[in-house]
Every structure is written in structure tokens, then in C-alpha cells.
Design a protein around this motif. Structure first.
Motif, PDB file in Angstrom:
ATOM      1  N   HIS A 261       1.152  -1.298   0.433  1.00  0.00           N
ATOM      2  CA  HIS A 261      -0.286  -0.311  -0.508  1.00  0.00           C
ATOM      3  C   HIS A 261       1.362   0.855   0.227  1.00  0.00           C
ATOM      4  O   HIS A 261       1.372   1.749   1.027  1.00  0.00           O
ATOM      5  CB  HIS A 261      -0.955  -0.081   1.353  1.00  0.00           C
ATOM      6  CG  HIS A 261      -1.609   0.833   0.931  1.00  0.00           C
ATOM      7  ND1 HIS A 261      -2.150   1.557   2.493  1.00  0.00           N
ATOM      8  CD2 HIS A 261      -2.541   1.610   0.477  1.00  0.00           C
ATOM      9  CE1 HIS A 261      -3.331   2.113   1.938  1.00  0.00           C
ATOM     10  NE2 HIS A 261      -3.729   2.998   0.629  1.00  0.00           N
TER      11      HIS A 261
ATOM     12  N   VAL B 225       1.429   4.893  -0.165  1.00  0.00           N
ATOM     13  CA  VAL B 225       0.962   6.269   0.611  1.00  0.00           C
ATOM     14  C   VAL B 225       1.556   7.212   0.905  1.00  0.00           C
ATOM     15  O   VAL B 225       2.071   8.172   0.346  1.00  0.00           O
ATOM     16  CB  VAL B 225      -0.418   6.066   1.639  1.00  0.00           C
ATOM     17  CG1 VAL B 225      -1.258   7.527   2.018  1.00  0.00           C
ATOM     18  CG2 VAL B 225      -1.959   4.905   1.106  1.00  0.00           C
ATOM     19  N   THR B 226       2.497   6.585   2.162  1.00  0.00           N
ATOM     20  CA  THR B 226       3.633   7.361   2.937  1.00  0.00           C
ATOM     21  C   THR B 226       4.521   7.678   1.809  1.00  0.00           C
ATOM     22  O   THR B 226       5.064   7.309   1.127  1.00  0.00           O
ATOM     23  CB  THR B 226       3.796   7.322   4.220  1.00  0.00           C
ATOM     24  OG1 THR B 226       2.667   6.525   5.007  1.00  0.00           O
ATOM     25  CG2 THR B 226       4.570   7.653   5.033  1.00  0.00           C
TER      26      THR B 226
ATOM     27  N   GLY C 106       3.607  12.184   6.018  1.00  0.00           N
ATOM     28  CA  GLY C 106       2.906  10.451   6.070  1.00  0.00           C
ATOM     29  C   GLY C 106       2.275  11.229   6.361  1.00  0.00           C
ATOM     30  O   GLY C 106       0.394  10.908   5.972  1.00  0.00           O
ATOM     31  N   SER C 107       1.691  12.458   7.886  1.00  0.00           N
ATOM     32  CA  SER C 107       0.037  12.358   7.888  1.00  0.00           C
ATOM     33  C   SER C 107      -1.112  13.542   7.507  1.00  0.00           C
ATOM     34  O   SER C 107      -2.094  12.935   8.057  1.00  0.00           O
ATOM     35  CB  SER C 107       0.413  13.047   9.837  1.00  0.00           C
ATOM     36  OG  SER C 107       1.294  12.338  10.394  1.00  0.00           O
TER      37      SER C 107
ATOM     38  N   PHE D  27       8.414   3.762   3.687  1.00  0.00           N
ATOM     39  CA  PHE D  27       8.158   3.478   5.404  1.00  0.00           C
ATOM     40  C   PHE D  27       7.301   2.915   4.516  1.00  0.00           C
ATOM     41  O   PHE D  27       5.710   1.784   4.686  1.00  0.00           O
ATOM     42  CB  PHE D  27       7.089   3.935   5.983  1.00  0.00           C
ATOM     43  CG  PHE D  27       8.337   4.954   6.966  1.00  0.00           C
ATOM     44  CD1 PHE D  27       8.854   4.384   7.919  1.00  0.00           C
ATOM     45  CD2 PHE D  27       9.134   6.172   6.531  1.00  0.00           C
ATOM     46  CE1 PHE D  27      10.159   5.070   9.058  1.00  0.00           C
ATOM     47  CE2 PHE D  27      10.102   7.379   6.805  1.00  0.00           C
ATOM     48  CZ  PHE D  27      10.457   6.341   8.443  1.00  0.00           C
ATOM     49  N   ILE D  28       6.862   1.692   3.295  1.00  0.00           N
ATOM     50  CA  ILE D  28       6.427   1.021   2.882  1.00  0.00           C
ATOM     51  C   ILE D  28       5.973  -0.675   3.401  1.00  0.00           C
ATOM     52  O   ILE D  28       6.821  -1.220   2.621  1.00  0.00           O
ATOM     53  CB  ILE D  28       6.438   0.667   1.381  1.00  0.00           C
ATOM     54  CG1 ILE D  28       6.453   2.474   0.362  1.00  0.00           C
ATOM     55  CG2 ILE D  28       4.720  -0.269   0.541  1.00  0.00           C
ATOM     56  CD1 ILE D  28       4.634   2.625   0.732  1.00  0.00           C
ATOM     57  N   THR D  29       5.025  -1.358   3.688  1.00  0.00           N
ATOM     58  CA  THR D  29       5.189  -2.839   4.409  1.00  0.00           C
ATOM     59  C   THR D  29       5.221  -3.883   2.898  1.00  0.00           C
ATOM     60  O   THR D  29       4.508  -3.338   2.161  1.00  0.00           O
ATOM     61  CB  THR D  29       3.641  -3.029   5.112  1.00  0.00           C
ATOM     62  OG1 THR D  29       3.503  -2.103   6.539  1.00  0.00           O
ATOM     63  CG2 THR D  29       3.546  -4.119   6.006  1.00  0.00           C
TER      64      THR D  29
ATOM     65  N   ASN E 208       5.422   0.352  17.634  1.00  0.00           N
ATOM     66  CA  ASN E 208       5.473   1.283  16.806  1.00  0.00           C
ATOM     67  C   ASN E 208       3.650   0.991  16.112  1.00  0.00           C
ATOM     68  O   ASN E 208       3.789   2.219  15.846  1.00  0.00           O
ATOM     69  CB  ASN E 208       5.689  -0.515  16.190  1.00  0.00           C
ATOM     70  CG  ASN E 208       5.226  -0.309  14.386  1.00  0.00           C
ATOM     71  OD1 ASN E 208       6.089   0.235  14.301  1.00  0.00           O
ATOM     72  ND2 ASN E 208       4.147  -0.786  14.570  1.00  0.00           N
TER      73      ASN E 208
ATOM     74  N   VAL F  40       2.179   4.633  15.784  1.00  0.00           N
ATOM     75  CA  VAL F  40       2.015   5.613  14.194  1.00  0.00           C
ATOM     76  C   VAL F  40       1.304   5.195  13.093  1.00  0.00           C
ATOM     77  O   VAL F  40       0.661   6.025  13.376  1.00  0.00           O
ATOM     78  CB  VAL F  40       4.480   5.135  14.495  1.00  0.00           C
ATOM     79  CG1 VAL F  40       4.332   5.752  12.762  1.00  0.00           C
ATOM     80  CG2 VAL F  40       4.631   6.716  15.225  1.00  0.00           C
ATOM     81  N   PRO F  41       1.752   3.549  12.727  1.00  0.00           N
ATOM     82  CA  PRO F  41       1.192   3.257  11.277  1.00  0.00           C
ATOM     83  C   PRO F  41      -0.164   3.460  11.044  1.00  0.00           C
ATOM     84  O   PRO F  41      -0.778   3.767  13.106  1.00  0.00           O
ATOM     85  CB  PRO F  41       1.597   2.269  10.707  1.00  0.00           C
ATOM     86  CG  PRO F  41       2.654   2.265  11.922  1.00  0.00           C
ATOM     87  CD  PRO F  41       2.812   3.073  13.178  1.00  0.00           C
TER      88      PRO F  41
ATOM     89  N   SER G 272      -1.642   8.033  13.167  1.00  0.00           N
ATOM     90  CA  SER G 272      -0.897   8.176  14.763  1.00  0.00           C
ATOM     91  C   SER G 272      -1.340   8.592  16.005  1.00  0.00           C
ATOM     92  O   SER G 272      -2.310   9.329  15.522  1.00  0.00           O
ATOM     93  CB  SER G 272       0.384   9.001  14.710  1.00  0.00           C
ATOM     94  OG  SER G 272      -0.437  10.641  14.498  1.00  0.00           O
TER      95      SER G 272
ATOM     96  N   GLU H 142      -1.554  11.064  17.630  1.00  0.00           N
ATOM     97  CA  GLU H 142      -2.358  12.198  17.297  1.00  0.00           C
ATOM     98  C   GLU H 142      -2.586  12.051  16.745  1.00  0.00           C
ATOM     99  O   GLU H 142      -3.517  13.394  16.358  1.00  0.00           O
ATOM    100  CB  GLU H 142      -0.431  12.836  17.391  1.00  0.00           C
ATOM    101  CG  GLU H 142       0.489  13.243  18.075  1.00  0.00           C
ATOM    102  CD  GLU H 142       1.374  11.942  18.181  1.00  0.00           C
ATOM    103  OE1 GLU H 142       1.330  11.263  17.269  1.00  0.00           O
ATOM    104  OE2 GLU H 142       1.930  11.288  18.844  1.00  0.00           O
TER     105      GLU H 142
END
Ligand SMILES: Cc1cc2nc3c(=O)[nH]c(=O)nc-3n(C[C@H](O)[C@H](O)[C@H](O)COP(=O)(O)OP(=O)(O)OC[C@H]3O[C@@H](n4cnc5c(N)ncnc54)[C@H](O)[C@@H]3O)c2cc1C
Length: 413
Positions: A144, A146-147, A152-153, A178-180, A391, A394-395, A398, A400
């Protein structure tokens, strides 16, 4: 199982949960036993370059396919695209059972962000055979995208572009980070800006088979080694990658809503995941505190330790009860992948993620503390789950971001 199972799963899940137990015994446990040296030592878990070891990948893929054939792997997706059609509330019980097995190969029994995601619900009929069916069956994995390295946010910071050429074809250029599953994915699903300045309609999803472009217009880059060393997170660039309209998921301009449907699933999925792993930690901690003798007494005979475990239980039960409640409310108007959603529902989805992330992090922290030195051992299950718990904040947006959204839906800011 223990009294921690309360409230119990509804009767319609009895057969499925039994099948999952059988699958775990037949497909997961023997592979975990065969790969025990690799699973219990980070040096064997990764290859010489820090990537997830090919033997573990192979075992994961075999489990995914077996779970796909048994009708377990995509239980969360609608029956119309080959899934099990379960409600979000039912999925809390299913996910809880799968994660409660531990932190080995068991998560491969269910699709996660590198598998059959809700983005498939938005695919067209002509994309079934090439993309949807092999992902639902657990034969393919996906990424996926996106980032980005500098964004990111906030959606409106993304710069990966898809531009339409005069001949009607699309040209994609950009850099995702940061892609899984960046390196192994068979299918890439990438969020691009197609219509800058159009607000939520600025974004469109494209998908392609990585094998057709790998090393050319699709190039993977650096491995981003995470704190628990997953060996699968990284970056890729798109360099004049050319696609046709038939590569679009949904319609042009639907990207924001599809991304939210997908991210909301990630958030809702925290419920069962944290309930399962939380239960695993709670059970192991009770076992440790009652069997470990310190100064002639079991650790648990100290009120200071017993109270910490009572707090773990309060966190576990509270977050699980909230997840079941919210999932039930989200199921009621249905479908759970709908986007945009009424603000009250958005608030509750964010609340579910926030409450689970924070409760699970406290549970994992206390589990490490009560295990003493044994909790510090890098490759112990307790330590791995503590790092995973850290972890999770965050993903998927986050903590926040969850707080900001909760506040906004309350009319603040
Ligand atoms: C293990 C892992 C796997 C991931 N997998 C994927 C993946 O498969 N696909 C993908 O696209 N992305 C993935 N991500 C990326 C993830 O979604 C982002 O890291 C996340 O959205 C945060 O973006 P950022 O890292 O750019 O942080 P930033 O946006 O730079 O934010 C930094 C910090 O500031 C906070 N912050 C930002 N804005 C505000 C604000 N307005 N008010 C208060 N605080 C704020 C954030 O919450 C965060 O704590 C993954 C990340 C990790 C760690």
C-alpha cells in the motif's frame, strides 16, 4: 483458554473458530516448530542483508494459501468478492483468537496490510482475475503506497503524480517510503495525485503487478529496519511508469475515500489484534508471576505485582469491550468500508484505535517489567510484543492524528 475470554464469541462463529484452531494445529504449529531457531533469534529471522529470511516468507505464504483455501484468510471481505462476509464485530473475535496464539507465524492466517485489504472492494470486475482473486486466495501479497519521504500525516502534502498523456495513458512518478512489504509484493496499490487543487477529489489509486515493472519503472530502494526488525519495510520509486485507465481502483478522484476506507479498517482491526496479543501477554504474565519464586514467595504474592496485573486486566478488558461496542455500532448502518462516514462514526473508529494502542502499550510495558531480566531478552515474545506495541502508535494514523480527529468531530479546531 481462560476466564479472559468473557464475553464469549457468538454461536455463529463456533464452527469458524474451530476451523481456525485446526488450521493453526495443522499449518502453523508444525512450521513454527521447524523454523524455531529462526523465529526465536533475530539473526536467523533476517537474511544477511537484513531482509525477512526467505524460509520465513515461504512458510508465511504457505499458511496464507492454506487459510485462503479454508475460507479463513479473507473472512473480513464481502462474499461478493470471495471473502467470508463477516461483520466487524465478529471479526474482533476471529482476530483475537488468531493473535492470541502468539507472535510467530500465526498472523499469516488472516490478511493484513500486505494482503487482501478493503481496497479490493473498490476494484472493477475486469480486475478480478488479475488482482482480486489471487489476493483473496492468499496467493499474492500486496503493498500500500501512500506515505512519502517528506509526507505522512497529511494527505495534501503528497506529491506522487499520475499525469494523463494526450494518448490517454497515465504516467506515474514519485517516491514512497515506510512501505510494508515493499520488496516482495506481487501487487502494488499506489495513491497518486491526479487532479491537484481538487481537494478530496485530487487523489486516485492505481494498481499494477510489480513483476511487470520491477527494476525498470518500479524500483525498490532502501530497507527501513524497524525497531523490532521486521525486514519488510522500505521504499520504492516510480519513474515514468505507464498505465492505462484499467489500472485505476474505483474511479478517478476516489483515492481519498478509498484510502480512508482502508485506513479505517486498519484502525478497527486494532480491536481484535490488541485483544489477542493483550490476552497472550496477560496469560504469560500471570503464569510468570505465580511461578517465579523471589525471596521464598511467588512474585504474585506481592500486592504491588498483583495490582499491576489487575491494571493489565483492566486495560485489556476495557479496550476489548470498547472495540466490541464500536464495531457493533459501525456494523449497524453498514457497510463498514463506507466513506465518507458520519462524524460520530469517524470519532469512534479513531477512539477504538487510540484506546487500543495506548492500553496495549501499557499492558506490554508492564509485562516486560514483571518478567524482569527475562523481559529484556531481545528475542523473547514479551520483548517483541513490547516493540510491536510501541510501533502500533504510529502507522494507520498516529495517536496524535486520532486525537486531532476526535477533537475535530467534537467541534474543536
Ligand atoms: C512499521 C511501519 C509500517 C508502515 N507501513 C506503511 C505502509 O504500508 N504504507 C504507507 O503508506 N505507510 C506506511 N507507514 C507509514 C505511516 O503511515 C507513517 O509513518 C505515519 O502516517 C506518520 O507519518 P510520518 O512518519 O510522515 O510522520 P509525520 O507526519 O512527519 O509526523 C511526525 C509526528 O508528528 C505528529 N504530528 C503530525 N502532524 C501533527 C499535528 N497536526 N498535530 C499534532 N501532531 C502531529 C505525528 O503524529 C507524528 O507523531 C508505516 C510506518 C511504519 C512505522
Amino acid at each position: 483458554m481462560t476466564a479472559l475470554e468473557d464475553p464469549a464469541a457468538p454461536p455463529q462463529l463456533t464452527s469458524l473458530l474451530g476451523r481456525i484452531d485446526d488450521l493453526h494445529a495443522a499449518e502453523v504449529a508444525p512450521r513454527e516448530a521447524a523454523l524455531a531457531p529462526r523465529l526465536s533469534d533475530q539473526r536467523g529471522y533476517l537474511d544477511d542483508d537484513g531482509f525477512l529470511h526467505p524460509e520465513i516468507w515461504q512458510a508465511r505464504r504457505e499458511i496464507m494459501r492454506a487459510a485462503g483455501a479454508a475460507g479463513v484468510y479473507a473472512s473480513h471481505l464481502p462474499e461478493a468478492i470471495g471473502g467470508g462476509g463477516l461483520s466487524r464485530r465478529d471479526m474482533v473475535f476471529v482476530e483475537e483468537q488468531v493473535y492470541a496464539y502468539g507472535v510467530g507465524l500465526n498472523p499469516a492466517l488472516l490478511a493484513w496490510s500486505e494482503g487482501a485489504t478493503p481496497r479490493l472492494i473498490f476494484c472493477h470486475d475486469h480486475q478480478r482475475e488479475r488482482f482480486v482473486d489471487p489476493l483473496v486466495r492468499g496467493e499474492y501479497t500486496s503493498l500500500h503506497g501512500v506515505t512519502e519521504p517528506h509526507a505522512g500525516s497529511n494527505f495534501y502534502d503528497f506529491t506522487t503524480r499520475a499525469e494523463r498523456r494526450p494518448d490517454g495513458r497515465w504516467v506515474l512518478n514519485g517516491h514512497k517510503a515506510f512501505i510494508t512489504n515493499a520488496f516482495e509484493a506481487d501487487v502494488a496499490q499506489v495513491l497518486c495525485v491526479t487532479d491537484p487543487g481538487e481537494g478530496k477529489r485530487s487523489f486516485t489509486y492505481f494498481q499494477f503487478l510489480t513483476a511487470e515493472h520491477r527494476g525498470k519503472a518500479f524500483r525498490t530502494g532502501r530497507l527501513f529496519q524497524t525497531m523490532w526488525g521486521d525486514g519488510i519495510t522500505g521504499e520504492f520509486v516510480l519513474d515514468d511508469l505507464v498505465l492505462d485507465d484499467d489500472a485505476i481502483i474505483g474511479e478517478r478522484g476516489d483515492g481519498f475515500d478509498i484510502a480512508l476506507a482502508s485506513i479505517n479498517w486498519t484502525r478497527l482491526r486494532r480491536g481484535g489484534m490488541c485483544a489477542g496479543w493483550g490476552r497472550f501477554l496477560l496469560e504469560r504474565t500471570i503464569e510468570r508471576a505465580t511461578s517465579r519464586i523471589v525471596g521464598g514467595q511467588p512474585l504474585a504474592s506481592n500486592q504491588g505485582i498483583a495490582w499491576k496485573i489487575a491494571d493489565m486486566y483492566a486495560d485489556w478488558y476495557g479496550a476489548r469491550a470498547l472495540s466490541l461496542q464500536v464495531a457493533g455500532e459501525i456494523d449497524e448502518p453498514g457497510p463498514w468500508w463506507r466513506s465518507p462516514r458520519p462524524r460520530e462514526e469517524v470519532r469512534k473508529i479513531c477512539l477504538l484505535k487510540l484506546a487500543n494502542d495506548e492500553a496495549f502499550h501499557r499492558i506490554a510495558d508492564t509485562a516486560v517489567q514483571i518478567h524482569g531480566g527475562a523481559g529484556m531478552l531481545r528475542d523473547s515474545d514479551i520483548n517483541k510484543l513490547f516493540l510491536i506495541a510501541r510501533n502500533l502508535k504510529v502507522p494507520g494514523g498516529s495517536d496524535e492524528v486520532q486525537r486531532s480527529t476526535i477533537a475535530q468531530t467534537l467541534g474543536l479546531g
